[in-house]
Design a protein around this motif. Structure first.
Motif, PDB file in Angstrom:
ATOM      1  N   PHE A  34     -12.151 -39.917   3.101  1.00 45.43           N
ATOM      2  CA  PHE A  34     -13.434 -40.323   2.531  1.00 45.43           C
ATOM      3  C   PHE A  34     -14.451 -40.636   3.630  1.00 45.43           C
ATOM      4  O   PHE A  34     -15.610 -40.220   3.556  1.00 45.43           O
ATOM      5  N   ALA A  35     -14.022 -41.356   4.665  1.00 42.23           N
ATOM      6  CA  ALA A  35     -14.935 -41.710   5.756  1.00 42.23           C
ATOM      7  C   ALA A  35     -15.409 -40.471   6.503  1.00 42.23           C
ATOM      8  O   ALA A  35     -16.581 -40.366   6.874  1.00 42.23           O
ATOM      9  N   ARG A  36     -14.524 -39.516   6.708  1.00 38.29           N
ATOM     10  CA  ARG A  36     -14.928 -38.289   7.405  1.00 38.29           C
ATOM     11  C   ARG A  36     -15.876 -37.452   6.564  1.00 38.29           C
ATOM     12  O   ARG A  36     -16.788 -36.827   7.094  1.00 38.29           O
ATOM     13  N   SER A  37     -15.674 -37.431   5.272  1.00 35.40           N
ATOM     14  CA  SER A  37     -16.569 -36.647   4.419  1.00 35.40           C
ATOM     15  C   SER A  37     -17.948 -37.298   4.330  1.00 35.40           C
ATOM     16  O   SER A  37     -18.947 -36.604   4.177  1.00 35.40           O
ATOM     17  N   MET A  38     -18.004 -38.608   4.405  1.00 31.77           N
ATOM     18  CA  MET A  38     -19.293 -39.302   4.329  1.00 31.77           C
ATOM     19  C   MET A  38     -20.059 -39.267   5.638  1.00 31.77           C
ATOM     20  O   MET A  38     -21.255 -39.486   5.661  1.00 31.77           O
ATOM     21  N   SER A  39     -19.384 -39.005   6.755  1.00 31.25           N
ATOM     22  CA  SER A  39     -20.063 -39.011   8.046  1.00 31.25           C
ATOM     23  C   SER A  39     -20.513 -37.618   8.436  1.00 31.25           C
ATOM     24  O   SER A  39     -20.628 -37.321   9.606  1.00 31.25           O
ATOM     25  N   GLY A  40     -20.805 -36.759   7.465  1.00 31.61           N
ATOM     26  CA  GLY A  40     -21.279 -35.399   7.744  1.00 31.61           C
ATOM     27  C   GLY A  40     -22.569 -35.441   8.542  1.00 31.61           C
ATOM     28  O   GLY A  40     -22.947 -36.435   9.123  1.00 31.61           O
ATOM     29  N   GLY A  41     -23.262 -34.342   8.588  1.00 37.82           N
ATOM     30  CA  GLY A  41     -24.508 -34.296   9.341  1.00 37.82           C
ATOM     31  C   GLY A  41     -24.293 -33.563  10.638  1.00 37.82           C
ATOM     32  O   GLY A  41     -23.886 -32.415  10.640  1.00 37.82           O
ATOM     33  N   ASN A  42     -24.585 -34.217  11.742  1.00 38.92           N
ATOM     34  CA  ASN A  42     -24.432 -33.585  13.051  1.00 38.92           C
ATOM     35  C   ASN A  42     -22.970 -33.485  13.412  1.00 38.92           C
ATOM     36  O   ASN A  42     -22.342 -34.461  13.798  1.00 38.92           O
TER      37      ASN A  42
END
Length: 85
Positions: A34-42
């Motif tokens: 969940f944390a990795r999916s929410m930290s998308g972007g760059n």
């Protein structure tokens, strides 16, 4: 009425420990995903360079001052020539 007489035996304790570890492992894995999916972007690869086209990487290096203008122009010309070939 307790048919098991309050004694689980060795296999009962082993099963309890294994299920405890699997349960908390699944909870921790879900939090990490969940944390990795929410930290998308760059997104960055292992080298620390941003992913993108070669010209974008070259422009970023020029903007950071890693290469000078003549080297930038020469490499940009070489990239465009290689892409056309």
């Amino acid at each position: 009425m307790m048919w098991w007489d309050g004694n689980m035996g060795a296999w009962g304790y082993i099963l309890m420990v294994v299920s405890f570890i699997l349960f908390w492992g699944a909870i921790i894995a879900a939090i990490v995903v969940f944390a990795r999916s929410m930290s998308g972007g760059n997104r960055r690869d292992g080298g620390g360079h941003s992913t993108g086209s070669a010209e974008q990487v070259l422009a970023e290096r020029f903007a950071r001052g890693e290469i000078d203008e003549t080297e930038y122009s020469a490499r940009l010309t070489a990239l465009r020539r290689a892409r056309g070939a």
